[in-house]
Design an enzyme around this catalytic site. Structure first.
Site, short mmCIF file in Angstrom:
data_model
loop_
_atom_site.label_atom_id
_atom_site.label_comp_id
_atom_site.label_asym_id
_atom_site.label_seq_id
_atom_site.Cartn_x
_atom_site.Cartn_y
_atom_site.Cartn_z
N ASN A 101 110.33 91.07 26.24
CA ASN A 101 109.19 91.10 27.21
C ASN A 101 109.56 91.57 28.58
O ASN A 101 110.31 90.98 29.21
CB ASN A 101 108.51 89.86 27.28
CG ASN A 101 107.21 89.80 28.41
OD1 ASN A 101 107.39 90.14 29.20
ND2 ASN A 101 106.29 89.16 27.67
N GLY A 121 108.27 91.91 31.39
CA GLY A 121 107.82 91.02 32.69
C GLY A 121 108.63 89.74 32.80
O GLY A 121 109.17 89.31 33.60
N ASP A 128 111.01 80.16 25.40
CA ASP A 128 109.88 80.41 24.88
C ASP A 128 108.84 79.46 25.71
O ASP A 128 109.00 78.50 25.98
CB ASP A 128 109.68 79.64 23.19
CG ASP A 128 108.46 80.04 22.37
OD1 ASP A 128 108.36 81.39 22.54
OD2 ASP A 128 107.80 79.38 21.81
#
Length: 180
Positions: free
Chosen positions: A13, A15, A71
């Protein structure tokens, strides 16, 4: 204790990678899984902690580097904790958070037509650092807040435009990164 000189950030990801890198010392050489042509492993855990560990151990073992992985996700009380550990794939299309945010609004309205006063939520983040020798540490944190009536702000990523942390009137999507 030896200082960490090189690390792989266990996320694909963009970002999230940027946010984690910005929190680490400049002297640490940071790598991403795409440099090693690695896809994210299946997140088969039943908790943020388990999924964070799965990713950190996988990327560390594949690269022989120390890995820092997380996570995280959004839990909404009205939706009994959903989307939770399924936050990034809740819309059905992995990573399409605009669809996911629309689904949240639709589900909240389905459960309670006037949900605006029943909008408590929290962001949960578990982080694991994993060494190639198998040593690891995991920690988890929570930020309480609420769901905004509408998407606001273009900063950040994911659910940032709809989450207002307690004590603030702005969404994460409206806040400067350092404040977030």
């Amino acid at each position: 204790m030896n200082k960490i000189k090189k690390i792989i950030i266990g996320t694909n990801n963009v970002g999230k990678y940027k946010e984690i890198c910005d929190l680490l010392p400049n002297k640490v050489q940071k790598h991403r899984p795409t440099e090693f042509k690695l896809l994210t492993p299946d997140e088969t855990g039943k908790s943020f902690r388990e999924n964070s560990f799965i990713k950190a151990s996988y990327f560390s073992k594949k690269t022989n580097l120390i890995c820092l992985s997380d996570d995280s996700g959004l839990e909404i009380d009205l939706l009994k904790g959903k989307p939770g550990i399924y936050s990034s794939r809740w819309s059905g299309e992995k990573g399409n958070f605009n669809l996911a945010m629309e689904k949240i609004y639709k589900e909240m309205k389905r459960v309670k037509h006037n949900w605006e006063n029943d909008n408590s939520a929290r962001f949960v983040c578990a982080m694991t650092i994993f060494w190639p020798n198998g040593k690891s540490y995991t920690s988890q944190g929570t930020i309480k807040g609420k769901i905004s009536r509408e998407k606001k702000g273009k900063k950040g990523f994911g659910y940032d435009p709809i989450f207002i942390p307690d004590g603030y009137n702005k969404t994460f999507g409206e806040m400067d990164f350092k404040l977030k």
